[in-house]
Design an enzyme around this catalytic site. Structure first.
Site, PDB file in Angstrom:
ATOM      1  N   TYR A  24      -5.594  65.806 -15.153  1.00 32.73           N
ATOM      2  CA  TYR A  24      -5.174  66.847 -16.101  1.00 32.73           C
ATOM      3  C   TYR A  24      -3.875  67.534 -15.673  1.00 32.73           C
ATOM      4  O   TYR A  24      -3.400  68.429 -16.366  1.00 32.73           O
ATOM      5  CB  TYR A  24      -6.259  67.912 -16.226  1.00 32.73           C
ATOM      6  CG  TYR A  24      -7.262  67.603 -17.287  1.00 32.73           C
ATOM      7  CD1 TYR A  24      -8.158  66.548 -17.125  1.00 32.73           C
ATOM      8  CD2 TYR A  24      -7.331  68.350 -18.459  1.00 32.73           C
ATOM      9  CE1 TYR A  24      -9.088  66.252 -18.103  1.00 32.73           C
ATOM     10  CE2 TYR A  24      -8.253  68.052 -19.434  1.00 32.73           C
ATOM     11  CZ  TYR A  24      -9.127  67.010 -19.254  1.00 32.73           C
ATOM     12  OH  TYR A  24     -10.046  66.727 -20.222  1.00 32.73           O
ATOM     13  N   LYS A  62     -16.178  59.951  -7.225  1.00 32.56           N
ATOM     14  CA  LYS A  62     -16.175  58.487  -7.271  1.00 32.56           C
ATOM     15  C   LYS A  62     -15.406  58.029  -6.026  1.00 32.56           C
ATOM     16  O   LYS A  62     -14.450  57.236  -6.094  1.00 32.56           O
ATOM     17  CB  LYS A  62     -15.496  58.028  -8.579  1.00 32.56           C
ATOM     18  CG  LYS A  62     -15.576  56.557  -8.860  1.00 32.56           C
ATOM     19  CD  LYS A  62     -16.862  56.133  -9.515  1.00 32.56           C
ATOM     20  CE  LYS A  62     -16.903  54.626  -9.669  1.00 32.56           C
ATOM     21  NZ  LYS A  62     -18.196  54.091 -10.080  1.00 32.56           N
ATOM     22  N   ASP A 117     -21.076  58.091 -12.000  1.00 34.84           N
ATOM     23  CA  ASP A 117     -21.817  57.229 -12.938  1.00 34.84           C
ATOM     24  C   ASP A 117     -23.324  57.352 -12.694  1.00 34.84           C
ATOM     25  O   ASP A 117     -24.118  57.427 -13.636  1.00 34.84           O
ATOM     26  CB  ASP A 117     -21.346  55.767 -12.871  1.00 34.84           C
ATOM     27  CG  ASP A 117     -20.987  55.310 -11.475  1.00 34.84           C
ATOM     28  OD1 ASP A 117     -20.803  56.158 -10.590  1.00 34.84           O
ATOM     29  OD2 ASP A 117     -20.900  54.088 -11.250  1.00 34.84           O
ATOM     30  N   ASP A 121     -14.918  67.535 -17.291  1.00 32.87           N
ATOM     31  CA  ASP A 121     -14.744  67.589 -18.746  1.00 32.87           C
ATOM     32  C   ASP A 121     -15.811  66.739 -19.430  1.00 32.87           C
ATOM     33  O   ASP A 121     -16.486  67.174 -20.364  1.00 32.87           O
ATOM     34  CB  ASP A 121     -13.342  67.070 -19.075  1.00 32.87           C
ATOM     35  CG  ASP A 121     -13.051  67.147 -20.561  1.00 32.87           C
ATOM     36  OD1 ASP A 121     -13.498  68.115 -21.193  1.00 32.87           O
ATOM     37  OD2 ASP A 121     -12.389  66.226 -21.086  1.00 32.87           O
TER      38      ASP A 121
END
Ligand code: NAD
Length: 364
Positions: free
Chosen positions: A124, A191, A225, A249
């Site tokens: 972002y 991640k 995930d 988000d």
């Protein structure tokens, strides 16, 4: 105690949902002087800037704002006003509670977790290079000259910066919030198995901060995930989640879906000095002026604002009134109905009025 707070009604459904929230705050009897300022499409339509300086100055002076959603005009050159506000005021935490609130649409009745999304960096940051530009070619050339892995020529490139200082401060905020709000566990979402350096740094910073809370707050980490799957299966397992910007988000919307939709998803953007409270949802332009949408996300954002101001009892009363109105089910907006075209659905101002009546009853 009296307060001065900036109010930005916003675009589309913004003025309707903020009016509903102000009605509820007024019923609580909190003495607030609202200073109204504009931004976004409303400001552009009046010949002003997307984010007028007087709007930012008002928030800086008052330190607290309640904001409706703002439309980001479509077209090149327009950046999201929301991202601009967060970045220019260094509101580094985006806090989004995910709570069932008796919602008939909640997938589980007992969800109660809080999302802490890092608000200032990651993908972002807005550091992007378009396909086929000479600057992009320079960036690709520089990367390819030092990296074993190569970027294909004529790619578009977005940069994902993650810093230790920004990662540490959001982790610290989450642990301090846990202590102050009797929350038991903080989970870092990442991640880092794939993005070893950027997400790896986010995780390492979290683990360093966590050491200071050993024995006081539990902590863990989970890959994003895996979290997505677990949230749909057993959201009760989580308490506070700390995430980099982009995952934050996406998981915020997943959280909203778990409890029954965007109409219930409140939010706050918080920095060291300043906080801006706003619903998660956007300006839903197609519903503008129809007195149809759910104002509860904005009303619950106002409850978060009251808590931030130190009005904890009033904040709790407002949340309780909302939960009871939803539980009774006599006045619900269309999004909380089993059939979204149910003609008995209440309007925006009517559900606000039902909450006001409940406040008066509970407050007696
Ligand atoms: P949106 O959240 O405005 O609307 C998507 C859909 O969600 C709506 O069509 C509606 O079905 C539902 N919805 C949203 N709010 C609701 C409510 N209060 N009650 C009931 N249903 C509700 O998302 P969008 O259509 O992608 O975005 C519209 C505009 O809002 C865009 O310009 C976008 O940039 C902007 N936006 C602003 C913010 C913000 O100000 N914080 C956040 C997201 C999007």
């Amino acid at each position: 105690m009296s307060y001065k707070v900036t109010i930005i009604p916003g675009d589309g459904i913004g003025p309707e949902v903020t009016r509903a929230a102000l009605t509820c705050v007024k019923a609580l009897g909190v003495d607030i002087e609202w200073e109204e300022r504009i931004a976004g499409k409303t400001s552009l339509d009046r010949g002003g800037q997307l984010l007028p300086p007087e709007t930012i100055e008002s928030i800086q002076a008052n330190k607290v704002a309640l904001k409706g959603p703002i439309t980001t005009p479509i077209g090149k050159g327009f950046r999201s006003v929301n991202v601009l506000i967060r970045q220019s005021l260094d509101l580094y935490v985006c806090m989004r509670p995910v709570k069932s609130f008796n919602s008939p649409k909640a997938l589980y009745p007992d969800i109660d977790l809080v999302i802490m999304r890092e608000n200032t960096e990651d993908l972002y940051a807005g550091i992007e290079f378009p396909e086929k530009s000479s600057d992009t070619a320079k960036v690709i050339e520089a990367i390819n000259s030092i990296s074993e892995k190569k970027v294909r020529p004529a790619s578009a490139v977005s940069i994902k910066p993650i810093s230790r200082s920004a990662s540490e401060r959001i982790a610290k905020f989450a642990f301090e919030y846990a202590l102050a709000n009797q929350r038991k566990k903080v989970t870092c979402v990442h991640k880092a198995n794939i993005m070893k350096y950027s997400d790896g740094l986010f995780l390492d910073s979290f683990l360093q901060v966590a050491k200071n809370y050993e024995g006081k707050v539990e902590y863990s980490d989970v890959i994003v995930d895996n979290l997505s799957m677990q949230l749909t299966q057993r959201p009760q397992h989580f308490d506070i989640l700390v995430l980099p910007n982009l995952y934050g988000d996406i998981i915020s919307d997943l959280g909203a879906g778990l409890v029954g939709g965007l109409g219930l998803a409140a939010g706050a953007n918080i920095g060291d000095q300043i906080a801006v409270f706003e619903p998660t949802h956007g300006s839903a332009p197609k519903y503008t002026g129809q007195n149809k949408v759910n104002p509860i996300a904005t009303i619950l954002s106002a409850a978060l604002m009251l808590k931030h101001l130190g009005e904890v009892k009033k904040s709790n009363l407002l949340e309780k009134a909302v939960a009871e109105v939803i539980k009774e089910g006599r006045c619900l907006t269309y999004d909380l109905k089993a059939d979204r075209s149910d003609p008995t659905a209440c309007g925006t101002q009517e559900i606000a009025q039902a909450i006001v009546e409940k406040i008066n009853l509970l407050g007696e």
